[in-house]
Design a protein around this motif. Structure first.
Motif, PDB file in Angstrom:
ATOM      1  N   MET A 290      41.356  49.440  43.858  1.00 54.43           N
ATOM      2  CA  MET A 290      41.792  48.052  43.812  1.00 54.43           C
ATOM      3  C   MET A 290      41.867  47.474  45.209  1.00 54.43           C
ATOM      4  O   MET A 290      42.041  48.187  46.214  1.00 54.43           O
ATOM      5  CB  MET A 290      43.185  47.885  43.180  1.00 54.43           C
ATOM      6  CG  MET A 290      43.247  48.147  41.715  1.00 54.43           C
ATOM      7  SD  MET A 290      42.331  46.959  40.703  1.00 54.43           S
ATOM      8  CE  MET A 290      43.307  45.538  40.863  1.00 54.43           C
TER       9      MET A 290
ATOM     10  N   SER B  62      44.300  39.723  36.669  1.00 49.24           N
ATOM     11  CA  SER B  62      44.666  39.964  35.267  1.00 49.24           C
ATOM     12  C   SER B  62      45.585  38.896  34.734  1.00 49.24           C
ATOM     13  O   SER B  62      46.549  39.164  34.006  1.00 49.24           O
ATOM     14  CB  SER B  62      45.330  41.334  35.100  1.00 49.24           C
ATOM     15  OG  SER B  62      44.655  42.342  35.769  1.00 49.24           O
TER      16      SER B  62
ATOM     17  N   ASN C 194      49.229  49.535  35.578  1.00 45.76           N
ATOM     18  CA  ASN C 194      48.163  48.674  35.056  1.00 45.76           C
ATOM     19  C   ASN C 194      48.519  48.101  33.710  1.00 45.76           C
ATOM     20  O   ASN C 194      47.682  47.601  32.991  1.00 45.76           O
ATOM     21  CB  ASN C 194      46.848  49.471  34.974  1.00 45.76           C
ATOM     22  CG  ASN C 194      46.234  49.606  36.365  1.00 45.76           C
ATOM     23  OD1 ASN C 194      46.341  48.697  37.169  1.00 45.76           O
ATOM     24  ND2 ASN C 194      45.606  50.737  36.609  1.00 45.76           N
TER      25      ASN C 194
ATOM     26  N   ALA D 221      33.514  40.216  43.954  1.00 43.94           N
ATOM     27  CA  ALA D 221      34.087  38.999  43.370  1.00 43.94           C
ATOM     28  C   ALA D 221      35.233  38.449  44.247  1.00 43.94           C
ATOM     29  O   ALA D 221      35.344  37.241  44.456  1.00 43.94           O
ATOM     30  CB  ALA D 221      34.597  39.304  41.952  1.00 43.94           C
ATOM     31  N   PHE D 222      36.045  39.386  44.677  1.00 45.66           N
ATOM     32  CA  PHE D 222      37.154  38.957  45.544  1.00 45.66           C
ATOM     33  C   PHE D 222      36.650  38.186  46.738  1.00 45.66           C
ATOM     34  O   PHE D 222      37.156  37.108  47.058  1.00 45.66           O
ATOM     35  CB  PHE D 222      37.947  40.186  45.989  1.00 45.66           C
ATOM     36  CG  PHE D 222      38.999  39.828  46.997  1.00 45.66           C
ATOM     37  CD1 PHE D 222      38.758  40.029  48.364  1.00 45.66           C
ATOM     38  CD2 PHE D 222      40.215  39.285  46.568  1.00 45.66           C
ATOM     39  CE1 PHE D 222      39.749  39.698  49.263  1.00 45.66           C
ATOM     40  CE2 PHE D 222      41.189  38.955  47.497  1.00 45.66           C
ATOM     41  CZ  PHE D 222      40.959  39.163  48.857  1.00 45.66           C
TER      42      PHE D 222
ATOM     43  N   LEU E  72      40.909  37.827  38.591  1.00 48.83           N
ATOM     44  CA  LEU E  72      40.923  39.175  39.171  1.00 48.83           C
ATOM     45  C   LEU E  72      42.290  39.832  39.057  1.00 48.83           C
ATOM     46  O   LEU E  72      42.407  41.042  38.975  1.00 48.83           O
ATOM     47  CB  LEU E  72      40.544  39.100  40.646  1.00 48.83           C
ATOM     48  CG  LEU E  72      39.055  38.975  40.955  1.00 48.83           C
ATOM     49  CD1 LEU E  72      38.858  38.901  42.463  1.00 48.83           C
ATOM     50  CD2 LEU E  72      38.291  40.178  40.425  1.00 48.83           C
TER      51      LEU E  72
ATOM     52  N   THR F 122      34.410  44.223  41.777  1.00 48.59           N
ATOM     53  CA  THR F 122      35.692  43.576  42.009  1.00 48.59           C
ATOM     54  C   THR F 122      35.821  43.085  43.445  1.00 48.59           C
ATOM     55  O   THR F 122      36.200  41.939  43.731  1.00 48.59           O
ATOM     56  CB  THR F 122      36.830  44.554  41.693  1.00 48.59           C
ATOM     57  OG1 THR F 122      36.552  45.239  40.492  1.00 48.59           O
ATOM     58  CG2 THR F 122      38.145  43.845  41.569  1.00 48.59           C
ATOM     59  N   THR F 123      35.450  43.965  44.296  1.00 45.70           N
ATOM     60  CA  THR F 123      35.542  43.596  45.706  1.00 45.70           C
ATOM     61  C   THR F 123      34.619  42.439  46.025  1.00 45.70           C
ATOM     62  O   THR F 123      34.975  41.493  46.746  1.00 45.70           O
ATOM     63  CB  THR F 123      35.168  44.804  46.577  1.00 45.70           C
ATOM     64  OG1 THR F 123      35.822  45.956  46.084  1.00 45.70           O
ATOM     65  CG2 THR F 123      35.571  44.574  48.003  1.00 45.70           C
TER      66      THR F 123
ATOM     67  N   ASN G 267      32.464  47.452  45.158  1.00 43.47           N
ATOM     68  CA  ASN G 267      32.108  47.317  43.752  1.00 43.47           C
ATOM     69  C   ASN G 267      32.217  45.873  43.343  1.00 43.47           C
ATOM     70  O   ASN G 267      32.474  44.997  44.180  1.00 43.47           O
ATOM     71  CB  ASN G 267      32.997  48.198  42.864  1.00 43.47           C
ATOM     72  CG  ASN G 267      34.465  47.910  43.120  1.00 43.47           C
ATOM     73  OD1 ASN G 267      34.821  46.867  43.688  1.00 43.47           O
ATOM     74  ND2 ASN G 267      35.321  48.827  42.768  1.00 43.47           N
TER      75      ASN G 267
END
Lengths: 102, 893, 176
Positions: free
Chosen positions: A1, C53, C130, C10-11, C51, C7-8, C5
């Motif tokens: 994360m 959630s 999570n 997208a961030f 991102l 997520t990163t 990845n």
């Protein structure tokens, strides 16, 4: 994360940009937009903290919702004021609203 | 206080002598001199006073007149009485002189020196006390009548009382300072009195002239007094000239340290050396004398603290000491010489000797009693009295009888003889009756001074006394003549008779104002007199002249020719007055003959003869000064007799030359009585006063009057420590006296009596002398003009240009202006400073605050963004501080 | 470090959107452009919400913020049009503001974020769990009597008040 601090940093940066905009823009509407930026940054902050510290607790999201509400109300009223001022002074430069001067 | 003992003490009484007149002065001035304001045009103010239109002038009230007269007379009579009491006391003491009456009080005690002032009655004082009160009283009596119509008679009496008081102070003084006080007061009084009729310009000019001229001499005299005090530490007469010096060692005297020629080895002189046989006497401040009658050896002398010299020695007084010390300036002369010269100069001024004689003729501007006083009784006598008094000081170091004259004596001899001759020559050419007397006085004083210069102490004193009598007599008689002439003049006016006056040029009539002041064009007395009722055609009788209220007696006292041409004092206008004024004539005659020195029967002869005898004595011994004196005085005596005869002839003999003279008389009232009484009394003295001084060897008369030595000489000789040598009788000086006196009288008689002048005739003297000489004499050798050119004009120039323009306006005013400018400048500076400071501070502070405020106000822009920015900045700062303080920052990567 | 990845990626995309949009807002002289940049920035914010959630939040952001507020702003811009052509964009204190902003950022970053949540910081920087609450739970929280119903109601009041106020303020007074 993604580490929390990144979110926080982005939020802080956005907030500071908003501060800069508030403090240095001449147009009142632009200032309002900057204020929205700031509020948005706060929201990001809030959600980031919610996610990373107490994701099961709704308080974070609730709080954020309220911030939305506030923002909306404030934007409405603020713009109403700006329009009203515009009507009487024909100017939206905040510099010109200097009745406090002296 | 035992008053009766005090009043009987002759030591104390002399204090009281001047008190009477001085008190009278005070009382009259403050109390009895009351006047009423009257318009100046009134008849009572008339006469010699000009008419001031529209002015009010004070005229003394009748009651005030009487009161003042009474007070004044009381004063002098009291002085006379006390003086004669003292005199009788003194005469009762044998050998008075070694013992004296004296009384002194400590005036000033400075620790080192004690200065005493007091009174001294020694033989010289006694002589003066016989003469002065008498003469003064006569003058006072005379003034009652003479000033009877003067609007300021009370003031006159107060002033002559002061004058008399001052003279008496001078006479009884025991030290030079007190003498000088009296001297100066008399100077003041002469100023006040000569200028008594001050409306008349010539009068006040004359007053100033008199005062200034004598003042010059007085200053020098004061220098002499100061030097004397400096040298000796005392001013007392006895201490300086009689007593031995305090620290003097009499043994040293024996040893012959001093070589002053003690004894004059002149034939028959018997020398009396003053010494108290063997007795040491302690001096005391108050000497007791009266009880020691007939007792020689106990003469206590005031102030003597040492022993008297042993017998046979002579006393070394201060005077002799001073004669040996050289003066601090004028190297070759001794201290005594310098002091003596200065004192003599004082007398030259006061007694109007050459060259300071110029004031005396002008002093005739004063009323006649004043002239009498000045000339005879008081002022000029004071001068001679002073030098007689100081004679031992002048003589010290020299011996005039041996021909050795000290410098002061030489000065006196020369000045005296020159003056005597000089004045006599002027007198022969004068036409004003009073001027003749004025010059005569100057001349006679020259006699006295010359006599003293050659050592004739007794002769000088003798002449002083006799002169006082006959000169007072002559002055007052002249006043009476003038008074009569004025009456004649009024008579002529009233009856409309033409003026007998002659034009000024023909008979050599003088303008009456000589020297001195300008003639006052305002003066206009004669035609405006209101002759009251009762002046009828034949009415020269009873009180016609006395009671005229509108008639002033003194219209022509100082006759002014401007505008009328008649001068009642001009002898050329007189003539034949013997008929209408017989008493005056006789007394004037007696006085005149005494002045001329008519042999044997007049006092003047004896005194003049003694002077000439002294001079002759010295001449036979070959002394130059004596010879000079002899020659000058003989000629002067001749001229004296001549001009006297001239005066008498012109005035009284012959026929009236003018109408006014024809009607001249004194009337028959109180006025005339008071005027003639003194004349009679004085004429008695003018004859008899001489008999006290007859030399014992004089044939016949000597045996009658002076069997044991001339009383006067014997008496007064004891004033000195060493009695002066007595004169022997010598026929030659007597013969000279006879010749000059009779010769002068004869010449005068021939010229003026045998064929008396008629109206319009020229003075025969002018023909004899020639016009130029006569004119020079008449103009007094142009001395006044000389003095004006040499002294007066330069002084005036100096006063105006230097003192006034340069010093006063230039320096002083300049200095003051400078200071003013300086202060102005400083003031401006301060103002600038003030302005700068106040504006700077006072205005600056508010402005500063304002600016500060404005500057602060800049923060209140009204722009919200700015406020927010500031808030944020502050928050940042706080945050940083917080961060730093809590150490959080350290963990930053 | 971060793994690469989706997520990163997208961030970072969203980060760029947000920050770029923000920068655009404060620097644009044309206010319409500024408003559009604002929309862009808010989109980035919404992306972040996804991102993190919180999809509901993202939706709300888009709907409310962008759909309402940003549009409102555009309306306001248009209504005050004549003055939108101002020559100056910034006022006189912009440099100070920039400085302050920078400082603030620095302070926040260096004083707060990094020390606390940075590497080796006091607090963990990973999510604690999570387990993410659902949208349903959010709704329940809003109306549940023992949760946030009161603030919910009050906020509706607030909105009402704001609405009325806005109307009153912006009303054309000359017409009445």
């Amino acid at each position: 994360m993604i580490p929390l601090w990144m979110y926080l940093l982005v939020a802080a940066a956005m907030f500071c940009i908003g501060v800069y905009g508030v403090l240095s823009r001449r147009n009142a509407v632009a200032i309002l937009m900057s204020v929205e930026l700031m509020l948005s940054a706060v929201n990001i902050n809030l959600i980031a903290f919610w996610r990373y510290t107490a994701p099961s607790d709704m308080a974070g999201q609730v709080f954020t919702s309220f911030v939305f509400v506030i923002a909306a109300a404030e934007a409405a009223v603020g713009l109403a004021i700006i329009i009203s001022i515009y009507r009487s002074r024909r100017s939206v430069a905040v510099e010109d609203v200097n009745l406090l001067k002296g | 206080m035992d008053f009766s003992a005090l009043l009987n003490d002759p030591n104390f009484l002399p204090w009281l002598i001047p008190v009477g007149p001085l008190l009278a002065f005070v009382i009259i001035s403050l109390l009895t001199n009351r006047s009423r304001m009257t318009p100046a045009t009134s008849a009572a103010y008339g006469g010699h006073h000009p008419d001031y239109e529209g002015m009010l002038v004070p005229i003394v009230t009748d009651r005030s007149r009487i009161a003042s007269i009474i007070v004044g007379m009381s004063g002098v009579l009291a002085a006379w009485a006390i003086a004669y009491r003292v005199v009788f006391d003194a005469l009762g003491i044998a050998d008075f002189g070694r013992s004296v009456f004296t009384s002194a009080v400590t005036w000033m005690d400075t620790g080192a020196l004690t200065f005493k002032m007091g009174v001294l009655v020694d033989p010289l004082t006694v002589i003066m006390l016989i003469m002065v009160p008498l003469a003064v009283t006569m003058i006072f009596i005379y003034s009652i009548g003479y000033m009877a119509h003067d609007p300021r008679q009370s003031r006159f009496f107060s002033l002559i009382s002061l004058f008399a008081g001052a003279m008496l102070i001078l006479v009884v003084a025991d030290n030079l300072l007190l003498l000088f006080v009296g001297w100066e007061i008399m100077g003041l009084c002469s100023y006040l009195l000569i200028g008594f009729w001050f409306e008349k310009r010539s009068a006040y000019n004359a007053a100033i002239k008199a005062f200034t001229t004598t003042r010059i001499a007085d200053v020098i005299m004061l220098l002499g007094i100061a030097y004397l005090y400096f040298a000796t530490g005392t001013l007392s007469f006895r201490e300086i000239m009689y007593d031995p010096m305090p620290t003097h060692d009499s043994a040293a005297a024996v040893a012959g340290e001093h070589d002053e020629g003690v004894a004059v080895a002149e034939g028959d002189h018997s020398e009396t050396v003053v010494a108290v046989e063997g007795e040491a006497v302690e001096g005391e401040a108050i000497a007791v004398a009266a009880e020691n009658e007939g007792d020689h050896s106990e003469g206590a002398v005031a102030g003597a603290e040492g022993e008297y010299a042993a017998e046979g020695e002579h006393v070394h007084t201060w005077a002799i000491e001073l004669a040996e010390t050289p003066a601090i300036f004028f190297g070759g002369i001794s201290a005594a010489g310098v002091i003596g010269i200065f004192l003599v100069i004082g007398t030259i001024g006061k007694s109007a000797q050459f060259p300071l004689h110029v004031w005396l003729p002008d002093a005739m501007e004063g009323p006649t009693p004043v002239s009498a006083m000045i000339h005879a009784a008081a002022m000029v006598s004071a001068g001679v009295y002073a030098i007689i008094r100081m004679y031992p000081l002048f003589e010290a170091g020299g011996h005039p009888h041996d021909g050795d004259l000290t410098s002061p004596l030489m000065l006196m001899a020369v000045v005296g003889s020159v003056t005597a001759l000089f004045a006599a020559t002027i007198a022969v050419a004068q036409n004003d009756v009073k001027k003749v007397l004025a010059y005569s006085t100057i001349s006679q004083l020259g006699f006295m001074m010359a006599a003293l210069g050659i050592g004739g102490f007794i002769a000088a004193a003798f002449h002083l006394i006799t002169h006082a009598f006959f000169k007072a007599l002559l002055c007052m008689a002249a006043g009476a003549v003038i008074h009569g002439m004025e009456h004649g003049e009024h008579h002529v006016h009233a009856h409309g008779h033409g003026h007998g006056a002659l034009p000024a040029g023909a008979v050599g009539a003088l303008p009456a104002n000589v020297g001195g002041g300008a003639v006052d064009p305002l003066y206009d007395a004669i035609p405006d007199h209101g002759h009251g009722a009762g002046h009828g055609d034949g009415g020269h009788g009873a009180n016609a002249h006395d009671e005229q209220p509108g008639v002033s007696s003194h219209a022509h006292e100082v006759g002014d020719e401007q505008g009328h041409g008649f001068d009642p004092q001009d002898m050329m206008n007189m003539g034949g007055l013997r008929r209408t004024m017989p008493v005056t004539f006789i007394t004037f005659l007696i006085g005149g003959l005494s002045l001329a020195g008519l042999p044997l029967i007049t006092a003047g002869f004896w005194s003049k003869d003694e002077i000439l005898a002294e001079a002759w004595l010295g001449t036979t011994k070959g002394f130059g000064p004596h010879a000079l004196v002899l020659v000058c005085l003989s000629v002067a005596a001749f001229l004296t007799a001549f001009y006297t005869m001239r005066q008498l002839g012109l005035t009284f003999w012959g026929e009236n030359r003018t109408e006014e003279a024809a009607h001249a008389n004194l009337g028959r009232g109180v006025v005339s009585a008071t005027m003639t009484l003194p004349l009679i009394i004085l004429s008695f003295f003018a004859i008899t006063a001489g008999f006290v001084g007859v030399l014992p060897d004089f044939p016949i008369l000597g045996g009658i009057f002076s069997p044991e030595g001339a009383p006067f000489g014997e008496f007064i000789g004891r004033t000195l420590v060493e009695e002066p040598p007595h004169l022997d009788f010598n026929i030659i000086p007597v013969a000279i006296s006879f010749i000059v006196a009779l010769g002068g009288l004869l010449v005068g008689y021939l010229m003026y009596w045998r064929r008396p002048l008629t109206a319009g005739q020229r003075d025969p003297l002018m023909a004899i002398l020639g016009d130029s000489i006569h004119t020079t004499l008449r103009n007094k050798y142009y001395f006044d003009e000389l003095y004006i050119a040499v002294f007066v004009r330069p002084s005036q120039w100096f006063a105006k240009n230097v003192a006034y323009e340069f010093l006063d306006k230039g320096v002083i005013d300049g200095f003051l202006h400078l200071i003013a400018r300086l202060f102005n400048f400083v003031g401006d500076l301060i103002k600038m400073l003030n302005l700068w400071l106040i504006d700077g501070v006072g205005d600056g502070i508010p402005e500063m605050i304002g600016r500060l405020g404005k500057w602060f106000r800049g923060a209140q822009t009204g722009r919200i963004q700015q406020y927010m920015l500031l808030v944020l900045v502050a928050a940042l700062v706080i945050g940083v501080i917080f961060a730093l303080s809590s150490g959080v920052l350290q963990a930053a990567p | 470090m971060l793994e690469l990845n989706a997520t990163t990626l997208a961030f970072f995309v969203f980060a760029i959107l947000s920050l770029g949009g923000a920068l655009g807002v404060v620097t644009s002289s044309n206010l319409i452009h500024g408003a559009l940049y604002l929309i862009l920035s808010l989109f980035g914010g919404a992306g972040f919400f996804v991102l993190l959630s919180a999809p509901f939040m993202a939706a709300v952001q888009v709907l409310v913020y962008i759909g309402a507020i940003a549009i409102l702003i555009i309306f306001a811009v248009m209504l005050t049009r004549s003055m939108t052509r101002m020559t100056e964009v910034y006022n006189r204190q912009w440099w100070l503001s920039a400085l302050v902003g920078t400082l603030l950022l620095l302070m926040l970053a260096l004083g707060v974020i990094f020390p606390v949540w940075g590497e080796g910081g006091m607090l963990p920087n990973q999510p604690v769990s999570n387990e993410v609450a659902t949208t349903e739970a959010l709704g329940v929280a809003f109306v549940s009597g023992d949760q946030f119903v009161l603030p919910f109601e009050i906020s509706s009041l607030l909105l009402t008040g704001a609405m009325i106020g806005a109307i009153v303020l912006a009303r054309d007074t000359e017409a009445s």
